[in-house]
Design a protein around this motif. Structure first.
Motif, mmCIF file in Angstrom:
data_model
loop_
_atom_site.group_PDB
_atom_site.id
_atom_site.type_symbol
_atom_site.label_atom_id
_atom_site.label_comp_id
_atom_site.label_asym_id
_atom_site.label_seq_id
_atom_site.Cartn_x
_atom_site.Cartn_y
_atom_site.Cartn_z
ATOM 1 N N ARG A 117 0.828 -1.166 0.064
ATOM 2 C CA ARG A 117 0.062 -0.007 -0.154
ATOM 3 C C ARG A 117 0.986 1.179 0.004
ATOM 4 N NH1 ARG A 117 -0.232 2.881 4.734
ATOM 5 N NH2 ARG A 117 0.434 1.615 6.791
ATOM 6 N N TYR A 118 0.217 2.522 -0.189
ATOM 7 C CA TYR A 118 0.873 3.681 -0.073
ATOM 8 C C TYR A 118 0.838 4.171 1.442
ATOM 9 C CZ TYR A 118 1.929 5.089 -5.067
ATOM 10 O OH TYR A 118 2.661 5.052 -6.047
ATOM 11 N N GLY A 119 1.710 4.934 1.844
ATOM 12 C CA GLY A 119 1.645 5.439 3.212
ATOM 13 C C GLY A 119 0.864 6.621 3.215
ATOM 14 N N THR A 120 0.733 7.291 4.137
ATOM 15 C CA THR A 120 0.075 8.455 4.324
ATOM 16 C C THR A 120 1.110 9.618 4.751
ATOM 17 O OG1 THR A 120 -0.080 8.362 6.703
ATOM 18 C CG2 THR A 120 -1.717 7.350 5.196
ATOM 19 N N ILE A 121 0.722 11.029 4.464
ATOM 20 C CA ILE A 121 1.379 11.998 4.930
ATOM 21 C C ILE A 121 1.804 12.007 6.302
ATOM 22 C CG2 ILE A 121 1.547 14.433 5.169
ATOM 23 C CD1 ILE A 121 0.276 14.822 2.368
ATOM 24 N N ALA A 122 0.856 11.694 7.221
ATOM 25 C CA ALA A 122 1.217 11.610 8.570
ATOM 26 C C ALA A 122 2.450 10.482 8.841
ATOM 27 C CB ALA A 122 -0.302 11.204 9.389
ATOM 28 N N GLU A 123 2.288 9.342 8.278
ATOM 29 C CA GLU A 123 3.286 8.347 8.467
ATOM 30 C C GLU A 123 4.561 9.012 8.062
ATOM 31 O OE1 GLU A 123 0.773 4.166 8.164
ATOM 32 O OE2 GLU A 123 1.373 5.272 6.450
ATOM 33 N N GLN A 124 4.888 9.668 7.225
ATOM 34 C CA GLN A 124 6.002 10.192 6.885
ATOM 35 C C GLN A 124 6.515 11.281 7.719
ATOM 36 O OE1 GLN A 124 7.674 8.571 4.650
ATOM 37 N NE2 GLN A 124 6.014 7.590 3.381
ATOM 38 N N VAL A 125 5.714 12.387 8.244
ATOM 39 C CA VAL A 125 5.898 13.204 9.127
ATOM 40 C C VAL A 125 6.439 12.709 10.377
ATOM 41 C CG1 VAL A 125 4.827 15.180 10.378
ATOM 42 C CG2 VAL A 125 4.268 14.943 7.927
ATOM 43 N N ALA A 126 5.852 11.560 10.962
ATOM 44 C CA ALA A 126 6.108 11.181 12.126
ATOM 45 C C ALA A 126 7.562 10.833 11.995
ATOM 46 C CB ALA A 126 5.253 10.053 12.351
ATOM 47 N N ALA A 127 8.099 10.244 11.046
ATOM 48 C CA ALA A 127 9.468 9.814 10.998
ATOM 49 C C ALA A 127 10.548 11.029 10.918
ATOM 50 C CB ALA A 127 9.748 8.659 9.759
ATOM 51 N N ILE A 128 9.798 11.791 9.983
ATOM 52 C CA ILE A 128 10.921 12.887 9.973
ATOM 53 C C ILE A 128 11.107 13.973 10.951
ATOM 54 C CG2 ILE A 128 11.054 15.173 8.820
ATOM 55 C CD1 ILE A 128 9.622 14.042 6.286
ATOM 56 N N LEU A 129 9.895 13.936 11.953
ATOM 57 C CA LEU A 129 10.021 14.739 13.219
ATOM 58 C C LEU A 129 10.668 14.138 14.455
ATOM 59 C CD1 LEU A 129 6.834 16.591 13.467
ATOM 60 C CD2 LEU A 129 8.867 17.496 12.467
ATOM 61 N N PHE A 130 10.791 12.722 14.122
ATOM 62 C CA PHE A 130 11.360 11.876 15.346
ATOM 63 C C PHE A 130 12.927 12.267 15.060
ATOM 64 C CE2 PHE A 130 14.125 7.949 15.656
ATOM 65 C CZ PHE A 130 13.830 8.029 16.992
ATOM 66 N N LEU A 131 13.416 12.164 13.703
ATOM 67 C CA LEU A 131 14.753 12.366 13.621
ATOM 68 C C LEU A 131 15.238 13.667 13.825
ATOM 69 C CD1 LEU A 131 15.280 10.128 10.279
ATOM 70 C CD2 LEU A 131 16.142 9.509 12.360
ATOM 71 N N ALA A 132 14.119 14.490 13.660
ATOM 72 C CA ALA A 132 14.544 16.087 14.089
ATOM 73 C C ALA A 132 14.735 16.429 15.461
ATOM 74 C CB ALA A 132 13.760 16.916 13.462
ATOM 75 N N SER A 133 14.168 15.500 16.258
ATOM 76 C CA SER A 133 13.714 15.886 17.619
ATOM 77 C C SER A 133 15.204 15.053 18.481
ATOM 78 C CB SER A 133 12.472 15.263 18.105
ATOM 79 O OG SER A 133 12.633 13.756 18.264
ATOM 80 N N ARG A 134 15.202 15.458 19.605
ATOM 81 C CA ARG A 134 16.175 15.293 20.744
ATOM 82 C C ARG A 134 15.937 13.429 21.174
ATOM 83 N NH1 ARG A 134 14.687 20.419 23.013
ATOM 84 N NH2 ARG A 134 16.383 21.990 22.751
ATOM 85 N N GLU A 135 14.784 13.068 20.735
ATOM 86 C CA GLU A 135 14.640 11.611 20.819
ATOM 87 C C GLU A 135 15.518 10.836 20.177
ATOM 88 O OE1 GLU A 135 10.446 11.196 19.923
ATOM 89 O OE2 GLU A 135 9.810 12.434 21.415
ATOM 90 N N ALA A 136 15.993 11.439 18.925
ATOM 91 C CA ALA A 136 17.077 10.834 18.002
ATOM 92 C C ALA A 136 18.459 11.235 18.425
ATOM 93 C CB ALA A 136 16.540 10.996 16.678
ATOM 94 N N SER A 137 18.556 11.602 19.549
ATOM 95 C CA SER A 137 19.952 12.311 19.676
ATOM 96 C C SER A 137 21.022 11.423 19.545
ATOM 97 C CB SER A 137 20.036 12.686 21.320
ATOM 98 O OG SER A 137 19.943 11.803 22.249
ATOM 99 N N TYR A 138 20.853 10.028 19.695
ATOM 100 C CA TYR A 138 22.101 9.095 19.390
ATOM 101 C C TYR A 138 22.058 8.549 17.872
ATOM 102 C CZ TYR A 138 26.013 5.774 20.699
ATOM 103 O OH TYR A 138 27.125 5.282 20.703
ATOM 104 N N ILE A 139 21.350 9.164 17.015
ATOM 105 C CA ILE A 139 21.273 8.602 15.802
ATOM 106 C C ILE A 139 21.766 9.635 14.735
ATOM 107 C CG2 ILE A 139 19.450 7.823 13.474
ATOM 108 C CD1 ILE A 139 17.447 6.985 16.023
ATOM 109 N N THR A 140 22.545 9.466 13.865
ATOM 110 C CA THR A 140 23.091 10.240 12.774
ATOM 111 C C THR A 140 23.485 9.324 11.634
ATOM 112 O OG1 THR A 140 24.279 12.302 12.274
ATOM 113 C CG2 THR A 140 25.480 10.430 13.490
ATOM 114 N N ALA A 141 23.855 9.990 10.418
ATOM 115 C CA ALA A 141 24.469 9.042 9.410
ATOM 116 C C ALA A 141 23.359 7.974 8.914
ATOM 117 C CB ALA A 141 25.553 8.662 9.667
ATOM 118 N N THR A 142 21.961 8.186 9.089
ATOM 119 C CA THR A 142 21.103 7.203 9.042
ATOM 120 C C THR A 142 19.959 7.450 7.878
ATOM 121 O OG1 THR A 142 21.097 6.145 11.152
ATOM 122 C CG2 THR A 142 19.430 5.627 10.058
ATOM 123 N N VAL A 143 19.819 6.436 7.082
ATOM 124 C CA VAL A 143 18.674 6.743 6.021
ATOM 125 C C VAL A 143 17.641 5.953 6.429
ATOM 126 C CG1 VAL A 143 17.835 6.657 3.621
ATOM 127 C CG2 VAL A 143 20.235 7.279 4.113
#
Length: 260
Positions: A225-251
């Motif tokens: 199936r195709y995803g939703t905009i909300a599903e993409q936004v959730a991942a983008i904002l997670f990586l932008a947030s301090r919750e992802a403070s130990y994540i870098t160089a990741t696709v």
């Protein structure tokens, strides 16, 4: 939603006039971000009004981010209004034409690369000095699982470049406190674009080629199936947030299991 997740943080969102960019802008507004919304379409002003209605402080810039002049003006405007840049979400890009590679003209190949690679290259370069000086920053590049796909080879190559930029920039600037990640979006359901990437009507053959992309996208996703905009936004904002403070160089692939 995470109220105050981005409180007192300055976030630039490019390609904010519609689609995933609009979704990121409004979700970030609801989570306390101070926003700079950039797009070359005046529709970005409507999104800014929606974000302001959610309580966000919003600066708007109409700019052509396929150029260094546009990207540098975006960084300068952000620093002039807020004094810092905490987060950059690079969302400009998208397939202009869909057809087998041998059908692309020289100018079309160059246009696809300018659209889907150069805005990310330029904007990363534009914000780096401020982030290095601050000793902190988060960059999230919007890529695609279409790095392996059909009928859009120049776009695939551009997004492969985004992935390489993401990894190398992260390695180079982790020492400066800057995290750089990407979300590789899969096929995403979205309202019809108010400003189409290709304004020309599609021929019957072009419609068939585009349908091939849709069929391949669903077939190569285990969720089919195709995803939703909300599903993409959730991942983008997670990586932008301090919750992802130990994540870098990741696709991070967000394609229903399609790894790209």
């Amino acid at each position: 939603m995470h109220p105050d997740r981005f409180k007192d943080q300055v976030m630039i969102v490019t390609g904010a006039a519609q689609g995933i960019g609009r979704g990121v802008a409004l979700a970030a507004a609801a989570e306390g971000a101070q926003l700079v919304l950039a797009d070359r379409s005046p529709l970005v002003h409507e999104v800014a009004q929606e974000a302001a209605a959610l309580g966000a402080q919003v600066v708007v810039l109409e700019a052509d981010l396929e150029t260094w002049a546009g990207a540098s003006s975006l960084a300068l405007r952000t620093l002039a209004d807020y004094g810092r840049i905490d987060i950059l979400v690079n969302n400009v890009g998208g397939t202009i034409w869909a057809k087998p590679y041998q059908e692309y003209a020289e100018a079309e190949i160059e246009a696809e690369i300018r659209r889907s690679l150069f805005p990310t290259l330029w904007c990363c370069r534009a914000v780096l000095p401020a982030m290095i000086e601050a000793g902190a920053g988060a960059i999230v590049n919007v890529s695609s699982v279409a790095t392996r796909g059909i009928h859009r080879i120049p776009y695939s190559a551009a997004k492969g470049g985004v992935n390489a930029l993401t990894a190398s920039l992260a390695f180079e600037h982790a020492q400066d406190g800057i995290r750089v990640n990407a979300v590789a979006t899969g096929g995403t359901e979205a309202p019809p674009r108010k400003v189409p990437r290709n304004p020309n009507p599609l021929s019957a053959q072009e419609q068939a080629w585009y349908q091939d992309i849709v069929d391949q996208t669903r077939a190569t996703s285990p969720m089919h199936r195709y995803g939703t905009i909300a599903e993409q936004v959730a991942a983008i904002l997670f990586l932008a947030s301090r919750e992802a403070s130990y994540i870098t160089a990741t696709v991070l692939p967000v394609g229903g299991g399609d790894q790209g």
